[in-house]
Every structure is written in C-alpha cells, then in structure tokens.
Design a protein around this motif. Structure first.
Motif, PDB file in Angstrom:
ATOM      1  N   ASP A  77       6.594   7.332   4.174  1.00  0.00           N
ATOM      2  CA  ASP A  77       7.810   8.163   4.175  1.00  0.00           C
ATOM      3  C   ASP A  77       9.067   7.298   4.279  1.00  0.00           C
ATOM      4  O   ASP A  77      10.075   7.563   3.618  1.00  0.00           O
ATOM      5  N   THR A  78       8.998   6.275   5.120  1.00  0.00           N
ATOM      6  CA  THR A  78      10.138   5.360   5.254  1.00  0.00           C
ATOM      7  C   THR A  78      10.439   4.693   3.920  1.00  0.00           C
ATOM      8  O   THR A  78      11.597   4.628   3.487  1.00  0.00           O
ATOM      9  N   LEU A  79       9.392   4.219   3.241  1.00  0.00           N
ATOM     10  CA  LEU A  79       9.603   3.533   1.966  1.00  0.00           C
ATOM     11  C   LEU A  79      10.167   4.487   0.916  1.00  0.00           C
ATOM     12  O   LEU A  79      11.024   4.116   0.114  1.00  0.00           O
ATOM     13  N   ARG A  80       9.698   5.728   0.930  1.00  0.00           N
ATOM     14  CA  ARG A  80      10.199   6.726  -0.028  1.00  0.00           C
ATOM     15  C   ARG A  80      11.693   6.966   0.216  1.00  0.00           C
ATOM     16  O   ARG A  80      12.498   6.986  -0.717  1.00  0.00           O
ATOM     17  N   ASN A  81      12.059   7.124   1.478  1.00  0.00           N
ATOM     18  CA  ASN A  81      13.473   7.322   1.834  1.00  0.00           C
ATOM     19  C   ASN A  81      14.335   6.111   1.498  1.00  0.00           C
ATOM     20  O   ASN A  81      15.458   6.257   1.010  1.00  0.00           O
ATOM     21  N   LEU A  82      13.816   4.938   1.765  1.00  0.00           N
ATOM     22  CA  LEU A  82      14.565   3.715   1.458  1.00  0.00           C
ATOM     23  C   LEU A  82      14.818   3.608  -0.046  1.00  0.00           C
ATOM     24  O   LEU A  82      15.924   3.300  -0.495  1.00  0.00           O
ATOM     25  N   SER A  83      13.781   3.868  -0.837  1.00  0.00           N
ATOM     26  CA  SER A  83      13.910   3.736  -2.295  1.00  0.00           C
ATOM     27  C   SER A  83      14.885   4.758  -2.862  1.00  0.00           C
ATOM     28  O   SER A  83      15.616   4.466  -3.814  1.00  0.00           O
ATOM     29  N   ASP A  84      14.911   5.959  -2.261  1.00  0.00           N
ATOM     30  CA  ASP A  84      15.862   6.988  -2.709  1.00  0.00           C
ATOM     31  C   ASP A  84      17.294   6.570  -2.361  1.00  0.00           C
ATOM     32  O   ASP A  84      18.221   6.795  -3.130  1.00  0.00           O
ATOM     33  N   THR A  85      17.453   5.975  -1.185  1.00  0.00           N
ATOM     34  CA  THR A  85      18.787   5.613  -0.704  1.00  0.00           C
ATOM     35  C   THR A  85      19.323   4.355  -1.383  1.00  0.00           C
ATOM     36  O   THR A  85      20.528   4.228  -1.602  1.00  0.00           O
ATOM     37  N   TYR A  86      18.432   3.429  -1.691  1.00  0.00           N
ATOM     38  CA  TYR A  86      18.845   2.147  -2.292  1.00  0.00           C
ATOM     39  C   TYR A  86      18.101   1.935  -3.608  1.00  0.00           C
ATOM     40  O   TYR A  86      17.197   1.089  -3.686  1.00  0.00           O
ATOM     41  N   PRO A  87      18.460   2.701  -4.659  1.00  0.00           N
ATOM     42  CA  PRO A  87      17.699   2.635  -5.920  1.00  0.00           C
ATOM     43  C   PRO A  87      17.790   1.283  -6.619  1.00  0.00           C
ATOM     44  O   PRO A  87      16.969   0.988  -7.487  1.00  0.00           O
ATOM     45  N   GLU A  88      18.765   0.467  -6.244  1.00  0.00           N
ATOM     46  CA  GLU A  88      18.920  -0.834  -6.903  1.00  0.00           C
ATOM     47  C   GLU A  88      17.994  -1.889  -6.294  1.00  0.00           C
ATOM     48  O   GLU A  88      17.995  -3.037  -6.727  1.00  0.00           O
ATOM     49  N   ARG A  89      17.225  -1.493  -5.303  1.00  0.00           N
ATOM     50  CA  ARG A  89      16.343  -2.476  -4.671  1.00  0.00           C
ATOM     51  C   ARG A  89      14.868  -2.161  -4.886  1.00  0.00           C
ATOM     52  O   ARG A  89      14.472  -1.005  -4.937  1.00  0.00           O
ATOM     53  N   GLU A  90      14.080  -3.236  -4.976  1.00  0.00           N
ATOM     54  CA  GLU A  90      12.627  -3.079  -4.923  1.00  0.00           C
ATOM     55  C   GLU A  90      12.210  -3.437  -3.497  1.00  0.00           C
ATOM     56  O   GLU A  90      12.531  -4.531  -3.012  1.00  0.00           O
ATOM     57  N   PHE A  91      11.527  -2.523  -2.819  1.00  0.00           N
ATOM     58  CA  PHE A  91      11.099  -2.796  -1.445  1.00  0.00           C
ATOM     59  C   PHE A  91       9.653  -3.287  -1.422  1.00  0.00           C
ATOM     60  O   PHE A  91       8.758  -2.635  -1.959  1.00  0.00           O
ATOM     61  N   ILE A  92       9.490  -4.441  -0.821  1.00  0.00           N
ATOM     62  CA  ILE A  92       8.181  -5.088  -0.749  1.00  0.00           C
ATOM     63  C   ILE A  92       7.760  -5.118   0.712  1.00  0.00           C
ATOM     64  O   ILE A  92       8.503  -5.603   1.582  1.00  0.00           O
ATOM     65  N   LEU A  93       6.592  -4.574   0.976  1.00  0.00           N
ATOM     66  CA  LEU A  93       6.138  -4.449   2.354  1.00  0.00           C
ATOM     67  C   LEU A  93       5.562  -5.769   2.860  1.00  0.00           C
ATOM     68  O   LEU A  93       4.782  -6.422   2.160  1.00  0.00           O
ATOM     69  N   ILE A  94       5.958  -6.144   4.071  1.00  0.00           N
ATOM     70  CA  ILE A  94       5.444  -7.371   4.700  1.00  0.00           C
ATOM     71  C   ILE A  94       4.579  -6.952   5.884  1.00  0.00           C
ATOM     72  O   ILE A  94       5.079  -6.313   6.819  1.00  0.00           O
ATOM     73  N   ILE A  95       3.284  -7.272   5.833  1.00  0.00           N
ATOM     74  CA  ILE A  95       2.436  -6.930   6.986  1.00  0.00           C
ATOM     75  C   ILE A  95       1.492  -8.083   7.311  1.00  0.00           C
ATOM     76  O   ILE A  95       1.190  -8.928   6.479  1.00  0.00           O
ATOM     77  N   GLY A  96       1.004  -8.079   8.542  1.00  0.00           N
ATOM     78  CA  GLY A  96       0.079  -9.109   8.992  1.00  0.00           C
ATOM     79  C   GLY A  96      -1.355  -8.747   8.649  1.00  0.00           C
ATOM     80  O   GLY A  96      -1.674  -7.577   8.380  1.00  0.00           O
ATOM     81  N   ALA A  97      -2.213  -9.761   8.692  1.00  0.00           N
ATOM     82  CA  ALA A  97      -3.633  -9.543   8.375  1.00  0.00           C
ATOM     83  C   ALA A  97      -4.265  -8.518   9.322  1.00  0.00           C
ATOM     84  O   ALA A  97      -5.189  -7.801   8.945  1.00  0.00           O
ATOM     85  N   ASP A  98      -3.746  -8.441  10.560  1.00  0.00           N
ATOM     86  CA  ASP A  98      -4.264  -7.456  11.519  1.00  0.00           C
ATOM     87  C   ASP A  98      -4.013  -6.027  11.018  1.00  0.00           C
ATOM     88  O   ASP A  98      -4.902  -5.177  11.036  1.00  0.00           O
ATOM     89  N   ASN A  99      -2.808  -5.795  10.528  1.00  0.00           N
ATOM     90  CA  ASN A  99      -2.487  -4.465   9.997  1.00  0.00           C
ATOM     91  C   ASN A  99      -3.158  -4.202   8.650  1.00  0.00           C
ATOM     92  O   ASN A  99      -3.519  -3.069   8.338  1.00  0.00           O
ATOM     93  N   TRP A 100      -3.312  -5.239   7.859  1.00  0.00           N
ATOM     94  CA  TRP A 100      -3.934  -5.087   6.542  1.00  0.00           C
ATOM     95  C   TRP A 100      -5.376  -4.592   6.676  1.00  0.00           C
ATOM     96  O   TRP A 100      -5.847  -3.773   5.892  1.00  0.00           O
ATOM     97  N   GLU A 101      -6.071  -5.040   7.736  1.00  0.00           N
ATOM     98  CA  GLU A 101      -7.456  -4.588   7.977  1.00  0.00           C
ATOM     99  C   GLU A 101      -7.533  -3.070   8.090  1.00  0.00           C
ATOM    100  O   GLU A 101      -8.528  -2.461   7.733  1.00  0.00           O
ATOM    101  N   LYS A 102      -6.464  -2.474   8.633  1.00  0.00           N
ATOM    102  CA  LYS A 102      -6.483  -1.023   8.879  1.00  0.00           C
ATOM    103  C   LYS A 102      -5.678  -0.246   7.845  1.00  0.00           C
ATOM    104  O   LYS A 102      -5.495   0.960   7.980  1.00  0.00           O
ATOM    105  N   PHE A 103      -5.222  -0.944   6.821  1.00  0.00           N
ATOM    106  CA  PHE A 103      -4.311  -0.327   5.857  1.00  0.00           C
ATOM    107  C   PHE A 103      -4.877   0.951   5.227  1.00  0.00           C
ATOM    108  O   PHE A 103      -4.156   1.929   5.018  1.00  0.00           O
ATOM    109  N   SER A 104      -6.187   0.947   4.954  1.00  0.00           N
ATOM    110  CA  SER A 104      -6.791   2.112   4.290  1.00  0.00           C
ATOM    111  C   SER A 104      -6.742   3.357   5.184  1.00  0.00           C
ATOM    112  O   SER A 104      -6.917   4.476   4.701  1.00  0.00           O
ATOM    113  N   LEU A 105      -6.497   3.169   6.479  1.00  0.00           N
ATOM    114  CA  LEU A 105      -6.425   4.309   7.402  1.00  0.00           C
ATOM    115  C   LEU A 105      -5.008   4.845   7.557  1.00  0.00           C
ATOM    116  O   LEU A 105      -4.775   5.845   8.223  1.00  0.00           O
ATOM    117  N   TRP A 106      -4.025   4.185   6.959  1.00  0.00           N
ATOM    118  CA  TRP A 106      -2.632   4.627   7.041  1.00  0.00           C
ATOM    119  C   TRP A 106      -2.459   5.934   6.266  1.00  0.00           C
ATOM    120  O   TRP A 106      -3.308   6.313   5.451  1.00  0.00           O
TER     121      TRP A 106
END
Ligand code: ATP
Ligand code: MG
Length: 200
Positions: A91-120
C-alpha cells in the motif's frame, strides 16, 4: 522535454535511532548500485501496538534528517505518517508511486525479510510493479529463484552488525558509544536524554 525518471530506493525502518549500519548500507547502495537516491521511510508508531520502547515519530524522523544532512542522495520521509496504520509495504508503494509518478521506487530489504517475503501482503503485486534489492544479513542465506531474477537482485554490501537495540541498551547502561551513530544524532540523544531507561 525528456521525462525525468529517478530511481529511488525505499529503505523502511523504525530508526530508533538511525545508526551507522543503516547509513553505510544506504550510502553503499547509492554509490555502487544503480540508484539516484535512497529514501529513509520512517515507520510510525502503530496505535494498536503501543510499544513503549519506540520513541515519538517526530524525534525519530528528526534524527534521520539530522544524520543525512549534506548528502544530496538521501531523503528522510514521513510519508507513512499520513497513511492508515499499520501500512503494508504494497500500500505504501502504491501511494508513493501515485504521489511521485516521475520516480521508480525500488524496495531495499535484508535477507532476513526476504526469507518471509512470500508471507507479506500481496507479494506478487510488489514484484510486478517494483524491483527489489536484497542485501545480506549475517545468519541468513540469500537465494533468489531464477523466475524472479529480473526483478530481484542480491547485492553484496559490506556487513556492519550494529542494531538500534544495542545502541539503546548501551546508552541506558551509561556507555559512550558515540561512534556507532552520526555525531549530530549522538548530540540529540544527549541533549534530549533519550534512551536513558533500559527497556530494550
Ligand atoms: P532494532 O534493533 O530496534 O530492531 P534495527 O537496528 O534493526 O533496530 P530498524 O529500524 O529495525 O533498525 O532497521 C531498519 C532496516 O534496516 C531493517 O530492515 C533492518 O533489517 C535494517 N538494518 C538494521 N540494522 C542494519 C545493519 N547493521 N546493516 C544493514 N541493515 C540493517
Ligand atoms: Mg530491526
């Protein structure tokens, strides 16, 4: 006129307080990865999960602002402060992209969070719309399935094993750990007498 297309890395956290582990990681990604900027997205207090250890949103934001001052590629963001809480990354990324259409938002996460990414919430929507940079965390393996290799990249960043928990605990114990945070952040911690009580 050509459309500006800025690549902005999104680095979310409570930053309670921001420390040199956060800053060095984001600095490395700006200089060595294909990013124009990194946004430190400060996570606000969840009103339903009052965490006494978590400092006021504004003070955590102020410390991030102070720490990044002078490096033009960093930005401190209170964007999530005005979103319904808790705000999910999708939801945050959707809102950011709507607010700042001139930017591409690239998510930065750690390997700890990546392990659980499928549960997001809605991981497939995140993957469809955004690229992800995954950085190593000690104790976690880092595997990107071949099918995701276009969208998700493992980055080999240096590891600094420092946590905000360690900083809060050390300050409460009266230790002088000034070199673990930006000097201006240390000044705020002393001036406002933050983290004096150890509740981790
Ligand atoms: P706490 O100890 O309170 O959990 P933290 O140091 O983990 O704090 P967060 O605000 O939770 O800090 O971190 C924001 C993001 O930065 C998280 O995704 C976290 O995994 C990552 N991070 C924290 N410390 C480091 C570090 N030393 N190196 C790289 N990334 C880090
Ligand atoms: Mg943490």
């Amino acid at each position: 006129m050509e459309k500006t297309h800025l690549k902005a890395g999104i680095f979310g956290g409570t930053f309670n307080p921001v420390h040199i582990g956060h800053l060095a990681l984001a600095n490395y990604l700006c200089e060595y990865e294909d990013l124009d900027e990194v946004w430190f997205l400060v996570t606000p207090q969840n009103p339903f999960k009052k965490d006494i250890r978590l400092l006021d949103d504004r003070i955590r934001l102020e410390m991030v602002k102070t720490a990044i001052d002078g490096y033009p590629r960093f930005r401190a963001s209170d964007f999530e402060f005005s979103l319904p809480r808790p705000s999910y990354t999708v939801d945050t990324l959707r809102n950011l992209s709507d607010t700042y259409p001139e930017r591409e938002f690239i998510l930065i996460i750690g390997a700890d969070n990546w392990e659980k990414f499928s549960l997001w919430k809605s991981p497939e929507e995140i993957l469809r719309k955004h690229r992800i940079l995954v950085y190593p965390r000690s104790g976690y393996s880092l595997h990107i399935p071949d099918a995701m290799s276009k969208q998700v990249k493992a980055v080999q960043t240096p590891l600094l094993e420092i946590s905000s928990t360690f900083i809060r605990k050390s300050i409460a114990e009266g230790k002088d750990i000034r070199y673990f945070v930006h000097p201006a952040v240390y000044r705020i911690i002393l001036e406002k007498r933050l983290y004096q009580v150890n509740n981790e």
